[in-house]
Design a protein around this motif. Sequence first.
Motif, PDB file in Angstrom:
ATOM      1  N   LEU B  45     -19.593  -2.452   0.675  1.00 42.70           N
ATOM      2  CA  LEU B  45     -18.297  -2.928   0.199  1.00 42.70           C
ATOM      3  C   LEU B  45     -18.145  -2.670  -1.294  1.00 42.70           C
ATOM      4  N   ALA B  46     -19.197  -3.017  -2.043  1.00 41.53           N
ATOM      5  CA  ALA B  46     -19.126  -2.915  -3.499  1.00 41.53           C
ATOM      6  C   ALA B  46     -19.007  -1.472  -3.971  1.00 41.53           C
ATOM      7  N   THR B  47     -19.641  -0.526  -3.238  1.00 43.13           N
ATOM      8  CA  THR B  47     -19.543   0.869  -3.671  1.00 43.13           C
ATOM      9  C   THR B  47     -18.235   1.503  -3.191  1.00 43.13           C
ATOM     10  N   SER B  48     -17.792   1.119  -1.992  1.00 43.86           N
ATOM     11  CA  SER B  48     -16.603   1.769  -1.422  1.00 43.86           C
ATOM     12  C   SER B  48     -15.353   1.535  -2.251  1.00 43.86           C
ATOM     13  N   ILE B  49     -15.245   0.331  -2.838  1.00 42.89           N
ATOM     14  CA  ILE B  49     -13.996   0.043  -3.557  1.00 42.89           C
ATOM     15  C   ILE B  49     -13.895   0.852  -4.854  1.00 42.89           C
ATOM     16  N   TYR B  56     -14.465   8.960  -0.580  1.00 39.73           N
ATOM     17  CA  TYR B  56     -14.973   8.118   0.494  1.00 39.73           C
ATOM     18  C   TYR B  56     -15.197   8.930   1.766  1.00 39.73           C
ATOM     19  N   SER B  57     -14.234   9.781   2.099  1.00 34.28           N
ATOM     20  CA  SER B  57     -14.329  10.476   3.387  1.00 34.28           C
ATOM     21  C   SER B  57     -15.329  11.632   3.355  1.00 34.28           C
ATOM     22  N   LEU B  58     -15.615  12.148   2.156  1.00 34.52           N
ATOM     23  CA  LEU B  58     -16.515  13.300   2.087  1.00 34.52           C
ATOM     24  C   LEU B  58     -17.985  12.910   1.973  1.00 34.52           C
ATOM     25  N   ASN B  59     -18.259  11.718   1.432  1.00 34.47           N
ATOM     26  CA  ASN B  59     -19.649  11.366   1.131  1.00 34.47           C
ATOM     27  C   ASN B  59     -20.241  10.373   2.124  1.00 34.47           C
ATOM     28  N   HIS B  60     -21.573  10.201   2.020  1.00 36.99           N
ATOM     29  CA  HIS B  60     -22.291   9.182   2.785  1.00 36.99           C
ATOM     30  C   HIS B  60     -21.709   7.803   2.446  1.00 36.99           C
ATOM     31  N   PRO B  61     -21.541   6.932   3.459  1.00 38.10           N
ATOM     32  CA  PRO B  61     -20.918   5.636   3.167  1.00 38.10           C
ATOM     33  C   PRO B  61     -21.691   4.795   2.151  1.00 38.10           C
ATOM     34  N   LEU B  62     -22.985   5.071   2.001  1.00 38.73           N
ATOM     35  CA  LEU B  62     -23.756   4.262   1.049  1.00 38.73           C
ATOM     36  C   LEU B  62     -23.979   4.984  -0.281  1.00 38.73           C
ATOM     37  N   SER B  63     -23.344   6.155  -0.468  1.00 34.17           N
ATOM     38  CA  SER B  63     -23.549   6.888  -1.714  1.00 34.17           C
ATOM     39  C   SER B  63     -22.920   6.129  -2.881  1.00 34.17           C
ATOM     40  N   LEU B  64     -23.476   6.364  -4.070  1.00 32.93           N
ATOM     41  CA  LEU B  64     -22.926   5.709  -5.249  1.00 32.93           C
ATOM     42  C   LEU B  64     -21.638   6.420  -5.662  1.00 32.93           C
ATOM     43  N   VAL B  68     -16.141   4.571 -11.963  1.00 34.11           N
ATOM     44  CA  VAL B  68     -15.698   3.230 -11.572  1.00 34.11           C
ATOM     45  C   VAL B  68     -14.179   3.081 -11.648  1.00 34.11           C
ATOM     46  N   THR B  69     -13.492   4.069 -12.212  1.00 32.19           N
ATOM     47  CA  THR B  69     -12.058   3.909 -12.449  1.00 32.19           C
ATOM     48  C   THR B  69     -11.185   3.867 -11.186  1.00 32.19           C
ATOM     49  N   PRO B  70     -11.562   4.562 -10.063  1.00 31.77           N
ATOM     50  CA  PRO B  70     -10.651   4.534  -8.910  1.00 31.77           C
ATOM     51  C   PRO B  70     -10.342   3.136  -8.397  1.00 31.77           C
ATOM     52  N   VAL B  71     -11.190   2.144  -8.722  1.00 31.72           N
ATOM     53  CA  VAL B  71     -10.962   0.794  -8.208  1.00 31.72           C
ATOM     54  C   VAL B  71      -9.610   0.256  -8.653  1.00 31.72           C
ATOM     55  N   MET B  72      -9.181   0.647  -9.867  1.00 28.55           N
ATOM     56  CA  MET B  72      -7.881   0.183 -10.358  1.00 28.55           C
ATOM     57  C   MET B  72      -6.756   0.694  -9.459  1.00 28.55           C
ATOM     58  N   TYR B 254      -3.845   0.922   8.976  1.00 26.55           N
ATOM     59  CA  TYR B 254      -4.740   1.595   8.031  1.00 26.55           C
ATOM     60  C   TYR B 254      -4.568   3.107   7.975  1.00 26.55           C
ATOM     61  N   SER B 255      -3.826   3.668   8.932  1.00 22.25           N
ATOM     62  CA  SER B 255      -3.691   5.114   8.919  1.00 22.25           C
ATOM     63  C   SER B 255      -2.992   5.606   7.647  1.00 22.25           C
ATOM     64  N   SER B 256      -2.189   4.734   7.029  1.00 22.72           N
ATOM     65  CA  SER B 256      -1.437   5.168   5.857  1.00 22.72           C
ATOM     66  C   SER B 256      -2.297   5.225   4.600  1.00 22.72           C
ATOM     67  N   VAL B 257      -3.358   4.419   4.548  1.00 23.60           N
ATOM     68  CA  VAL B 257      -4.248   4.453   3.381  1.00 23.60           C
ATOM     69  C   VAL B 257      -5.692   4.552   3.862  1.00 23.60           C
ATOM     70  N   GLY B 258      -6.605   4.901   2.962  1.00 18.05           N
ATOM     71  CA  GLY B 258      -8.005   5.057   3.322  1.00 18.05           C
ATOM     72  C   GLY B 258      -8.713   3.722   3.446  1.00 18.05           C
ATOM     73  N   PRO B 259      -9.897   3.732   4.132  1.00 20.55           N
ATOM     74  CA  PRO B 259     -10.689   2.502   4.255  1.00 20.55           C
ATOM     75  C   PRO B 259     -11.027   1.898   2.895  1.00 20.55           C
ATOM     76  N   ASN B 260     -11.211   2.769   1.879  1.00 22.86           N
ATOM     77  CA  ASN B 260     -11.544   2.246   0.556  1.00 22.86           C
ATOM     78  C   ASN B 260     -10.469   1.292   0.036  1.00 22.86           C
ATOM     79  N   VAL B 261      -9.193   1.595   0.347  1.00 25.65           N
ATOM     80  CA  VAL B 261      -8.106   0.740  -0.119  1.00 25.65           C
ATOM     81  C   VAL B 261      -8.075  -0.570   0.675  1.00 25.65           C
ATOM     82  N   VAL B 262      -8.280  -0.473   2.010  1.00 19.67           N
ATOM     83  CA  VAL B 262      -8.272  -1.691   2.837  1.00 19.67           C
ATOM     84  C   VAL B 262      -9.430  -2.605   2.424  1.00 19.67           C
TER      85      VAL B 262
END
Lengths: 320, 293
Positions: B45-49, B56-64, B68-72, B254-262
Amino acid sequence: MPEINDNIESDAELLQRVGWSGSGPEERHQRKRNFWVAFAFMSPAILLVSSVLLVPVGYNIYLSFTKWKKFKGLDEFAGFGNYERLSTNPFFTDAFYNTSIWVGASVLFPLILGLGLAVLVRGMLFESLFKDIIFIPRILAPTAVGVLWFYVYAPDGVVNRFLGLIAGREVDIGWLYQDNTVTPAIIVTFVWQTVGLVMVLILLGLNAIPKDPIEAAHMDGASRLQVFWYITLPLLLPTLLVVTILSVLAGFTVFDLLWVMGASYPGQRTLSLAVFQYFEAFQKGSWAFGSAIAVVLGIVVLTVTWTQAILQARVDRMIR
Amino acid sequence: MSNIEYHLDLEAIARREKKAHRGNWLAMAGTILISAIWIVPFYYLATSIFKTTEEYSLNHPLSLPSSVTPVMENAVTAWSNAKMGTGMMNSALYGFTGAALAVFIAALAAFGLSRIDFRGKNYWFMLIFAGTIFPLQMYLIPLFFLYQKFGILNTQFGMILFYTAICIPFPVLVLRNYMNGMSRDMDEAARMDGASEFTVFHKIVLPNCWGPMTATFLLQFTWIWNDLLFSTVLANRTEVRSIMNALQVFQGSYSSVGPNVVLTAAVIASVPSILLYFILRKHFMEGMRVSGA
């Protein structure tokens, strides 16, 4: 000096202070006045609880004996018709079966794991850190937990990647899309969220156990396992009972996790009694039928609570 | 007592201690393993946001995450798409008003049930406590109908009314037990001086009950904040929707936005209850104790 007299209690006041329960006309009058004063204090609670909670429960029971007519409203008496329909409805059988599995799983796994963790963590270095880690999921709303695990179980999500690492090849199980995996998957999430509370409650119970009998047993050469089995566990029984009942009730009424995590699952495995009721009433508009499902749930829950009260009394007597 | 002989096998005790000590290391390893498993979803959760949808869609779900800016941006998208501002305001209103009113009303009732002497106390207590013994499903359909009839379906007033009522019985149980254990000397002295019962309540009893009142307030606030069922049934319009309802609806689309946003939305929705827990942890644990015991 009249002020002095104010500080001396009258006999009636003295008797009242020491708890004398007289039955003379004066005391009865006092009691009656006391009742109205107390009633004034209780009235907001009584008013709200009865009008918003108890009257609706009665109304629900009434509704379950009626028949809903489209565009006409209800009020046609149907006797036990809705309950008869329940017994022959295949979805109800499914929902009942699924709910039974949920009850069993939500008692068994959190209890075993919670007891194990409590015993493990107790008195250990960093005890409070471990406790926090295990407990934190509990603070999150089931909705947020459901959303999180929805993605954890995604075909390219964490769980499949981890299994892929072990298997050495790509794994893409649709955990939340298949009949045989959806229930175990959501149960794992449920355990992840609830075991913290179970652990904390058991730790509180363990800390309340007197130390003397345990030390005495150790002195007499009892092994740690023997002490746990013959002394700790019996003394922990009241706590375990409370935890079990809380889990049974949670299992019977499980809704949020199934609703959120089962959102894109097409089958019937996520149909618990609570979800079934929601579907019937708020999506199909079968209000009377939905009320009957709620009554069935109510009967089950009250039976469980009743059993708990009886068992609690028995355990309390046994311990003493 | 003195004629009981203790046979202390000191060597056996030492052996057992040593064994217990070794057991501690095993236990420690086991606990660390379980804690690690428990943390993985949080780590995810903490890395995905902090990832963009593409990352998010290209990398391993647990990758760093690479920055940090996309969170905004995720937060802004989640906030506006899920209408989280409205949801947060509504849930805060329901949570604070509902829990505060419920605890205050419960304190009043508990005072009547514990500090005033009258016959039949238990029946009145059981009447109030009956509000917690039924499964929540029994309230849904009748409340929906009654709310419709009285025109309070989809209103903030209706939500506060229900949340207040459902949160009364449990604090009544806790506060009644607590007030029963308090000394009565001060009450009697005040009554003797001609104080009214209400003065006794708010000048003497209430100031001594802040601990259990805070504990029950927190439990009830969290319950209201986390509730999905009643908001879905009784307040499903966007303007009166609770935060959990908004989150559930957002995830459904959720189809309109990525899992990272949800997931960012899920974090934002959980911040208040997590903050409250850490600030008032002691009271929370007290609440756990009273609810478990």
